[in-house]
Design a protein around this motif. Structure first.
Motif, PDB file in Angstrom:
ATOM      1  N   LEU A   1      68.214  27.362  69.047  1.00  0.00           N
ATOM      2  CA  LEU A   1      67.933  26.314  68.044  1.00  0.00           C
ATOM      3  C   LEU A   1      68.007  26.659  66.675  1.00  0.00           C
ATOM      4  CD1 LEU A   1      65.497  24.174  70.296  1.00  0.00           C
ATOM      5  CD2 LEU A   1      68.050  24.061  70.038  1.00  0.00           C
TER       6      LEU A   1
ATOM      7  N   LEU B   1      66.869  25.842  62.745  1.00  0.00           N
ATOM      8  CA  LEU B   1      65.373  25.529  62.162  1.00  0.00           C
ATOM      9  C   LEU B   1      65.646  24.260  61.214  1.00  0.00           C
ATOM     10  CD1 LEU B   1      64.421  29.027  61.100  1.00  0.00           C
ATOM     11  CD2 LEU B   1      63.579  27.798  63.051  1.00  0.00           C
TER      12      LEU B   1
ATOM     13  N   GLU C   1      58.659  35.351  57.381  1.00  0.00           N
ATOM     14  CA  GLU C   1      59.729  36.298  57.324  1.00  0.00           C
ATOM     15  C   GLU C   1      60.877  35.859  56.213  1.00  0.00           C
ATOM     16  OE1 GLU C   1      62.274  36.097  60.901  1.00  0.00           O
ATOM     17  OE2 GLU C   1      60.460  35.308  61.724  1.00  0.00           O
ATOM     18  N   PRO C   2      61.710  36.841  55.618  1.00  0.00           N
ATOM     19  CA  PRO C   2      62.829  36.514  54.938  1.00  0.00           C
ATOM     20  C   PRO C   2      63.609  35.995  55.515  1.00  0.00           C
ATOM     21  CG  PRO C   2      62.608  38.686  55.099  1.00  0.00           C
ATOM     22  CD  PRO C   2      61.536  38.245  55.818  1.00  0.00           C
ATOM     23  N   LYS C   3      64.502  34.748  55.296  1.00  0.00           N
ATOM     24  CA  LYS C   3      65.438  33.917  56.187  1.00  0.00           C
ATOM     25  C   LYS C   3      66.638  34.727  55.830  1.00  0.00           C
ATOM     26  CE  LYS C   3      67.362  29.885  57.773  1.00  0.00           C
ATOM     27  NZ  LYS C   3      68.999  30.141  57.637  1.00  0.00           N
ATOM     28  N   LEU C   4      67.211  35.818  56.817  1.00  0.00           N
ATOM     29  CA  LEU C   4      68.404  36.453  56.411  1.00  0.00           C
ATOM     30  C   LEU C   4      69.514  35.576  56.755  1.00  0.00           C
ATOM     31  CD1 LEU C   4      67.260  39.369  58.843  1.00  0.00           C
ATOM     32  CD2 LEU C   4      67.004  39.238  56.542  1.00  0.00           C
TER      33      LEU C   4
ATOM     34  N   GLU D   1      69.343  38.443  63.814  1.00  0.00           N
ATOM     35  CA  GLU D   1      70.426  38.154  62.678  1.00  0.00           C
ATOM     36  C   GLU D   1      71.325  39.451  62.690  1.00  0.00           C
ATOM     37  OE1 GLU D   1      70.273  35.261  61.976  1.00  0.00           O
ATOM     38  OE2 GLU D   1      71.575  34.714  60.358  1.00  0.00           O
TER      39      GLU D   1
ATOM     40  N   TYR E   1      64.299  38.765  65.311  1.00  0.00           N
ATOM     41  CA  TYR E   1      63.276  37.850  65.017  1.00  0.00           C
ATOM     42  C   TYR E   1      62.555  37.226  66.266  1.00  0.00           C
ATOM     43  CZ  TYR E   1      67.288  34.297  65.232  1.00  0.00           C
ATOM     44  OH  TYR E   1      68.271  33.483  65.551  1.00  0.00           O
TER      45      TYR E   1
ATOM     46  N   VAL F   1      61.164  32.035  56.686  1.00  0.00           N
ATOM     47  CA  VAL F   1      60.969  31.330  58.062  1.00  0.00           C
ATOM     48  C   VAL F   1      59.538  31.433  58.167  1.00  0.00           C
ATOM     49  CG1 VAL F   1      61.595  31.357  60.052  1.00  0.00           C
ATOM     50  CG2 VAL F   1      63.294  32.016  58.595  1.00  0.00           C
TER      51      VAL F   1
ATOM     52  N   LYS G   1      56.549  30.614  60.787  1.00  0.00           N
ATOM     53  CA  LYS G   1      56.502  30.016  62.384  1.00  0.00           C
ATOM     54  C   LYS G   1      54.943  30.126  62.331  1.00  0.00           C
ATOM     55  CE  LYS G   1      60.683  32.274  63.889  1.00  0.00           C
ATOM     56  NZ  LYS G   1      61.288  32.965  64.907  1.00  0.00           N
TER      57      LYS G   1
ATOM     58  N   TRP H   1      57.374  23.546  65.386  1.00  0.00           N
ATOM     59  CA  TRP H   1      56.304  24.771  65.022  1.00  0.00           C
ATOM     60  C   TRP H   1      57.015  25.767  64.097  1.00  0.00           C
ATOM     61  CZ3 TRP H   1      58.872  29.117  66.446  1.00  0.00           C
ATOM     62  CH2 TRP H   1      59.812  29.017  67.615  1.00  0.00           C
TER      63      TRP H   1
HETATM   64  C1  LIG Z   1      63.649  30.047  65.893  1.00  0.00           C
HETATM   65  C2  LIG Z   1      64.310  30.832  64.980  1.00  0.00           C
HETATM   66  C3  LIG Z   1      65.796  30.259  64.700  1.00  0.00           C
HETATM   67  C4  LIG Z   1      66.561  30.818  63.727  1.00  0.00           C
HETATM   68  C5  LIG Z   1      65.990  31.736  62.964  1.00  0.00           C
HETATM   69  C6  LIG Z   1      66.854  32.314  61.915  1.00  0.00           C
HETATM   70  C7  LIG Z   1      66.159  33.348  61.330  1.00  0.00           C
HETATM   71  C8  LIG Z   1      66.979  33.982  60.008  1.00  0.00           C
HETATM   72  N1  LIG Z   1      68.398  33.507  59.691  1.00  0.00           N
HETATM   73  O1  LIG Z   1      66.267  35.266  59.477  1.00  0.00           O
HETATM   74  C9  LIG Z   1      65.079  34.100  61.421  1.00  0.00           C
HETATM   75  C10 LIG Z   1      64.208  33.447  62.348  1.00  0.00           C
HETATM   76  O2  LIG Z   1      62.862  33.734  62.703  1.00  0.00           O
HETATM   77  C11 LIG Z   1      64.739  32.155  63.286  1.00  0.00           C
HETATM   78  N2  LIG Z   1      64.080  31.723  64.141  1.00  0.00           N
END
Ligand SMILES: Cc1ccc2cc(C(N)=O)cc(O)c2n1
Length: 321
Positions: free
Chosen positions: A76, A78, A110-113, A170, A222, A286, A288, A307
């Motif tokens: 899924l 986010l 975390e950083p969103k890659l 990623e 991730y 991100v 969580k 969540w």
């Molecule tokens: C559940 C989920 C979905 C997409 C995600 C995407 C990233 C990301 N692009 O870094 C990191 C995450 O922990 C993610 N976690």
């Protein structure tokens, strides 16, 4: 352990040190010498070649097309938060749903890659299949291309691997590698990529793994999808990522825990400050809920988890190439 497997294990260790720890213990020449030694032995005794041999990173020939892969557990996307009030909305929804004050809640941050989400399946510790996220339910089989990414282990670093472990993460291209790729493409009159994300996607969708192999791609895990084992997984997101790391799977160095709204805002600001120095594109953070039992209680809203939230940065003016 017979000599050939000892040689393979040594090469796996050197690959791990170089590509995951960024801290090789031997010079490249020594790595090359041992790799050539292994290639010679396997050339003379092809019956000894195994799927997880370090020589088996590049597929034989180009594919005619990509097979489809159905994700048993949907991948899924986010929900996004753009400002503090969106973040507050996210926190309030959680508070009202599980009657816990967000000041008591610990989040794994975390950083969103800014790359491409992929799923990598390990069966009895061996990398057997990899797929793109696709539409979340159906993706493309890109196993041959994923095997060429040097920081992805072909074999998990454990003596008792789980029967099945699906690692999600990623694939992205660092900015330096992206610039070099575009300079080479320009020099050869080939098409250039608009940004590292497109370059990563284009590299993974190559039918010829020999082309993918030449692209500077990096993987960071991730999460976990399918998991089949006698052993239980750790109870929190953060510990699960540490466990993946212990198996030799790369996890981003900027991941940490934060409890309560103020710590979340501090993390967001900290990553925003670090952003220009990371060496790879990110488009936010991100956040969580760290406790897995709480994640399961919170579940999903239609297509995205209740969540988790992607707390994004304001859109950057895109660089013009
Ligand atoms: C559940 C989920 C979905 C997409 C995600 C995407 C990233 C990301 N692009 O870094 C990191 C995450 O922990 C993610 N976690």
């Amino acid at each position: 352990m017979e000599q050939i497997e000892q040689l393979r294990q040594t090469l796996r260790q050197y690959e791990y040190e170089y590509h995951v720890l960024d801290n090789p213990s031997v010079p490249d020449a020594e790595y090359d010498r041992l790799m050539n030694e292994l290639k010679n032995i396997e050339w003379q005794h092809p019956e000894l070649i195994t799927l997880d041999s370090p020589t088996q990173r590049v597929g034989a020939k180009p594919l005619a097309g990509f097979a489809q892969v159905i994700h048993k557990i949907p991948m899924l996307s986010l929900d996004n938060a753009f400002g503090d009030d969106d973040l507050d909305g996210f926190l309030r929804r959680i508070e009202s749903y599980i009657h816990v004050s967000s000041s008591q809640l610990t989040f794994c941050c975390e950083p969103k890659l800014d790359g491409l989400a992929v799923s990598i399946l390990y069966e009895n510790g061996l990398l057997t299949r990899a797929a793109t996220r696709g539409d979340g339910t159906t993706g493309e089989d890109i196993t041959a291309n994923i095997r060429t990414i040097r920081n992805i282990p072909l074999k998990l670093n454990t003596l008792n691997p789980p029967a099945r472990l699906e690692v999600r993460g990623e694939v992205f291209m660092p900015q330096v590698g992206f610039n070099e790729l575009n300079e080479k493409a320009l020099a050869k009159g080939e098409k250039t990529f608009a940004n590292p994300r497109n370059a990563a996607a284009g590299s993974l969708r190559q039918l010829d793994p020999k082309i993918t192999r030449q692209r500077p791609l990096i993987f960071n895990a991730y999460g976990i999808g399918v998991y089949e084992s006698d052993d239980e997984l750790p109870n929190t997101q953060f510990e699960r990522l540490q466990w993946l790391k212990s198996l030799g799977i790369p996890v981003n160095d900027e991941i940490c825990l934060a409890q309560g709204r103020t710590a979340l805002l501090a993390y967001y600001t900290d990553i925003q400050t670090k952003r220009p120095t990371l060496g790879y594109d990110i488009d936010g953070t991100v956040l969580k809920v760290n406790d897995i039992a709480l994640q399961e209680q919170l579940g999903f809203i239609s297509r995205s988890p209740r969540w988790a939230i992607a707390y994004k940065f304001p859109a950057q003016e895109q660089m013009t190439i």
